[in-house]
Design a protein around this motif. Structure first.
Motif, PDB file in Angstrom:
ATOM      1  N   PHE A 109       0.875  -1.162   0.000  1.00 52.24           N
ATOM      2  CA  PHE A 109       0.000   0.000   0.000  1.00 52.24           C
ATOM      3  C   PHE A 109       0.916   1.217   0.000  1.00 52.24           C
ATOM      4  CE2 PHE A 109       0.618  -1.389   4.328  1.00 52.24           C
ATOM      5  CZ  PHE A 109       0.948  -0.244   5.019  1.00 52.24           C
ATOM      6  N   GLU A 110       0.699   2.125  -0.940  1.00 53.53           N
ATOM      7  CA  GLU A 110       1.616   3.240  -1.149  1.00 53.53           C
ATOM      8  C   GLU A 110       1.002   4.591  -0.822  1.00 53.53           C
ATOM      9  OE1 GLU A 110       4.571   2.518  -1.814  1.00 53.53           O
ATOM     10  OE2 GLU A 110       4.450   0.472  -2.603  1.00 53.53           O
ATOM     11  N   LEU A 111      -0.226   4.599  -0.359  1.00 57.08           N
ATOM     12  CA  LEU A 111      -0.929   5.871  -0.206  1.00 57.08           C
ATOM     13  C   LEU A 111      -1.100   6.313   1.236  1.00 57.08           C
ATOM     14  CD1 LEU A 111      -3.714   5.339  -2.895  1.00 57.08           C
ATOM     15  CD2 LEU A 111      -1.524   6.506  -3.138  1.00 57.08           C
ATOM     16  N   ALA A 112      -0.365   5.689   2.174  1.00 53.57           N
ATOM     17  CA  ALA A 112      -0.562   6.053   3.567  1.00 53.57           C
ATOM     18  C   ALA A 112       0.652   5.671   4.405  1.00 53.57           C
ATOM     19  CB  ALA A 112      -1.810   5.377   4.125  1.00 53.57           C
ATOM     20  N   LEU A 113       0.817   6.371   5.523  1.00 51.34           N
ATOM     21  CA  LEU A 113       1.808   6.049   6.533  1.00 51.34           C
ATOM     22  C   LEU A 113       1.080   5.609   7.795  1.00 51.34           C
ATOM     23  CD1 LEU A 113       4.169   9.155   6.166  1.00 51.34           C
ATOM     24  CD2 LEU A 113       4.451   6.905   5.132  1.00 51.34           C
ATOM     25  N   LEU A 114       1.461   4.467   8.329  1.00 52.44           N
ATOM     26  CA  LEU A 114       0.788   3.975   9.525  1.00 52.44           C
ATOM     27  C   LEU A 114       1.121   4.854  10.721  1.00 52.44           C
ATOM     28  CD1 LEU A 114       0.520   1.503   7.617  1.00 52.44           C
ATOM     29  CD2 LEU A 114       0.628   0.082   9.659  1.00 52.44           C
ATOM     30  N   ASN A 128      -6.420  -4.319  10.948  1.00 55.41           N
ATOM     31  CA  ASN A 128      -6.649  -2.919  10.592  1.00 55.41           C
ATOM     32  C   ASN A 128      -5.783  -1.991  11.441  1.00 55.41           C
ATOM     33  OD1 ASN A 128      -9.361  -3.120   8.821  1.00 55.41           O
ATOM     34  ND2 ASN A 128      -9.477  -4.572  10.518  1.00 55.41           N
ATOM     35  N   TRP A 129      -5.177  -0.997  10.758  1.00 61.64           N
ATOM     36  CA  TRP A 129      -4.342   0.002  11.410  1.00 61.64           C
ATOM     37  C   TRP A 129      -4.795   1.403  11.009  1.00 61.64           C
ATOM     38  CZ3 TRP A 129      -2.568  -4.330   8.975  1.00 61.64           C
ATOM     39  CH2 TRP A 129      -1.774  -5.228   9.703  1.00 61.64           C
ATOM     40  N   ALA A 130      -4.703   2.346  11.944  1.00 56.20           N
ATOM     41  CA  ALA A 130      -4.924   3.754  11.606  1.00 56.20           C
ATOM     42  C   ALA A 130      -3.704   4.266  10.856  1.00 56.20           C
ATOM     43  CB  ALA A 130      -5.146   4.578  12.866  1.00 56.20           C
ATOM     44  N   ALA A 131      -3.914   5.142   9.875  1.00 55.50           N
ATOM     45  CA  ALA A 131      -2.823   5.644   9.048  1.00 55.50           C
ATOM     46  C   ALA A 131      -3.093   7.081   8.635  1.00 55.50           C
ATOM     47  CB  ALA A 131      -2.642   4.764   7.807  1.00 55.50           C
ATOM     48  N   ILE A 132      -2.030   7.745   8.207  1.00 55.46           N
ATOM     49  CA  ILE A 132      -2.125   9.106   7.675  1.00 55.46           C
ATOM     50  C   ILE A 132      -2.053   9.032   6.156  1.00 55.46           C
ATOM     51  CG2 ILE A 132      -1.052  11.388   7.624  1.00 55.46           C
ATOM     52  CD1 ILE A 132       0.156  10.726  10.362  1.00 55.46           C
ATOM     53  N   GLY A 133      -3.038   9.616   5.476  1.00 53.62           N
ATOM     54  CA  GLY A 133      -3.125   9.502   4.037  1.00 53.62           C
ATOM     55  C   GLY A 133      -2.073  10.310   3.296  1.00 53.62           C
ATOM     56  N   LEU A 134      -1.743   9.841   2.093  1.00 56.58           N
ATOM     57  CA  LEU A 134      -0.827  10.533   1.185  1.00 56.58           C
ATOM     58  C   LEU A 134      -1.518  10.677  -0.172  1.00 56.58           C
ATOM     59  CD1 LEU A 134       2.483   8.583   1.964  1.00 56.58           C
ATOM     60  CD2 LEU A 134       1.797  10.808   2.876  1.00 56.58           C
ATOM     61  N   GLN A 135      -0.965  11.530  -1.015  1.00 63.63           N
ATOM     62  CA  GLN A 135      -1.459  11.733  -2.378  1.00 63.63           C
ATOM     63  C   GLN A 135      -2.961  12.026  -2.369  1.00 63.63           C
ATOM     64  OE1 GLN A 135      -0.064   8.661  -5.049  1.00 63.63           O
ATOM     65  NE2 GLN A 135       1.970   8.673  -4.158  1.00 63.63           N
ATOM     66  N   ARG A 150      -6.841 -13.574   1.784  1.00 60.28           N
ATOM     67  CA  ARG A 150      -6.314 -13.298   0.441  1.00 60.28           C
ATOM     68  C   ARG A 150      -4.949 -12.634   0.480  1.00 60.28           C
ATOM     69  NH1 ARG A 150      -9.445  -9.756  -2.745  1.00 60.28           N
ATOM     70  NH2 ARG A 150     -10.059  -8.654  -0.826  1.00 60.28           N
ATOM     71  N   GLU A 151      -4.543 -12.154   1.660  1.00 64.18           N
ATOM     72  CA  GLU A 151      -3.253 -11.490   1.867  1.00 64.18           C
ATOM     73  C   GLU A 151      -3.091 -10.291   0.933  1.00 64.18           C
ATOM     74  OE1 GLU A 151      -0.119 -14.427   1.845  1.00 64.18           O
ATOM     75  OE2 GLU A 151      -0.707 -15.162   3.831  1.00 64.18           O
ATOM     76  N   VAL A 152      -4.098  -9.422   0.961  1.00 70.95           N
ATOM     77  CA  VAL A 152      -4.070  -8.183   0.188  1.00 70.95           C
ATOM     78  C   VAL A 152      -4.475  -7.028   1.104  1.00 70.95           C
ATOM     79  CG1 VAL A 152      -4.532  -9.273  -2.038  1.00 70.95           C
ATOM     80  CG2 VAL A 152      -6.444  -8.516  -0.609  1.00 70.95           C
ATOM     81  N   PHE A 153      -3.999  -5.821   0.748  1.00 72.87           N
ATOM     82  CA  PHE A 153      -4.320  -4.613   1.504  1.00 72.87           C
ATOM     83  C   PHE A 153      -5.366  -3.787   0.767  1.00 72.87           C
ATOM     84  CE2 PHE A 153      -0.072  -5.512   3.173  1.00 72.87           C
ATOM     85  CZ  PHE A 153      -0.206  -5.207   4.508  1.00 72.87           C
ATOM     86  N   LYS A 154      -6.096  -2.995   1.541  1.00 76.34           N
ATOM     87  CA  LYS A 154      -6.945  -1.966   0.956  1.00 76.34           C
ATOM     88  C   LYS A 154      -6.960  -0.763   1.886  1.00 76.34           C
ATOM     89  CE  LYS A 154     -11.420  -3.540   2.815  1.00 76.34           C
ATOM     90  NZ  LYS A 154     -12.795  -3.961   2.460  1.00 76.34           N
ATOM     91  N   THR A 155      -7.253   0.409   1.326  1.00 74.43           N
ATOM     92  CA  THR A 155      -7.313   1.651   2.083  1.00 74.43           C
ATOM     93  C   THR A 155      -8.769   2.053   2.277  1.00 74.43           C
ATOM     94  OG1 THR A 155      -5.191   2.383   1.179  1.00 74.43           O
ATOM     95  CG2 THR A 155      -6.612   4.075   2.136  1.00 74.43           C
ATOM     96  N   ILE A 156      -9.154   2.330   3.521  1.00 72.66           N
ATOM     97  CA  ILE A 156     -10.534   2.702   3.845  1.00 72.66           C
ATOM     98  C   ILE A 156     -10.555   4.153   4.319  1.00 72.66           C
ATOM     99  CG2 ILE A 156     -12.539   2.197   5.293  1.00 72.66           C
ATOM    100  CD1 ILE A 156     -11.433  -0.649   5.618  1.00 72.66           C
ATOM    101  N   PRO A 157     -11.180   5.070   3.571  1.00 72.66           N
ATOM    102  CA  PRO A 157     -11.270   6.467   4.025  1.00 72.66           C
ATOM    103  C   PRO A 157     -12.075   6.569   5.318  1.00 72.66           C
ATOM    104  CG  PRO A 157     -11.825   6.261   1.688  1.00 72.66           C
ATOM    105  CD  PRO A 157     -11.795   4.879   2.250  1.00 72.66           C
TER     106      PRO A 157
END
Length: 288
Positions: A109-114, A128-135, A150-157
């Protein structure tokens, strides 16, 4: 614990009677699996991703949960390195208790920093982890969710209210939820002075949306949410001066009827964390 460990352990997670411990001095680089009910404890193999002089580790995030799809318990380790341009890059590895091996996964996942200081929270087969969004999510907080099957990530606004507050990810009634509470310090002077509790549920159109269950105005900065009790009541710790008449520093809050109850705990310091535990006979050396 009858068997001595190198250092005082830190709990990564607790699932089905198994407690995953981080027993490393730094960078979450040594783990043990413990069943307090059977008194079994097992050191896990060392992770694959390590720090080096040329490529030092910046931060490490982790989580422990049950993968019901593959009938397996998994430990996830997210390692952040500082890039040459001062922006971090990530590598991810997963330990399977069934296979007893670590493997690095390519999913990124490239759009956030945990956000630091929070372990992964298990909700419906995902960590699930809280993160700071990028881009595209810049200036907003998000949830990074890892599907253990499935060993995949997703970003939830997250709801926009999270911009000026701390965010604690929790499980509530089997649903993903976030507690939003005041920052102790806000560098730019922008700060929220209230507590809000949001739960993500399914809508009639099949989409998942956030609904606001609780808003408490003029909320005390000394009360910090640490998790849920029985997946229904929120647990708060009091990080200020303790009440001299009642030494309890833990509180339960029911988001439905807004009732509050003190817990008779002798001492809770600022580093206190809470985890759910159910006694079981699950082996720390589990195989399929």
């Amino acid at each position: 614990m009858e068997e001595s460990l190198p250092l005082f352990p830190k709990i990564v997670g607790s699932v089905d009677g198994l407690v995953c411990l981080d027993i490393s001095p730094c960078y979450a680089s040594d783990f043990a699996m413990w069943n307090p009910g059977t008194k079994q404890i097992k050191r896990l193999p060392l992770p694959l991703i390590t720090s080096s002089r040329d490529n030092p580790i910046w931060m490490v995030f982790h989580g422990f949960g049950f993968d019901s799809f593959n009938n397996d318990y998994k430990l996830v380790r997210i390692v952040s390195f500082r890039g040459n341009d001062a922006s971090p890059f990530l590598r991810v590895e997963v330990y399977s208790l069934r296979e007893a091996v670590w493997k690095e996964i390519e999913e990124r996942f490239e759009l956030a920093l945990l956000c630091g200081g929070q372990d992964g929270v298990v909700v419906d087969g995902s960590l699930n982890w809280a993160a700071i969004g990028l881009q595209g999510f810049a200036d907003r907080k998000v949830v990074i969710s890892f599907d253990m099957g499935r060993e995949v990530f997703k970003t939830i606004p997250l709801p926009p209210v999270t911009r000026y507050g701390n965010v604690k990810v929790v499980s509530y009634m089997g649903l993903l939820a976030v507690a939003v509470y005041p920052l102790v310090f806000a560098a730019n002077g922008n700060n929220m002075n209230r507590f809000e509790f949001w739960v993500q549920g399914d809508c009639e159109d099949g989409m998942k949306r956030w609904s606001n269950m609780v808003v408490v105005e003029n909320f005390s900065k000394s009360l910090v949410p640490v998790g849920t009790w029985g997946d229904r009541e929120l647990v708060f710790k009091h990080v200020g001066v303790r009440d001299r008449e009642n030494q309890s520093s833990l509180f339960l809050f029911d988001p439905v009827d807004h009732t509050t109850k003190r817990l008779p705990v002798d001492f809770v310091d600022i580093c206190f964390q809470g985890f759910s535990y159910v006694e079981s006979l699950v082996s720390v050396s589990r195989r399929s």
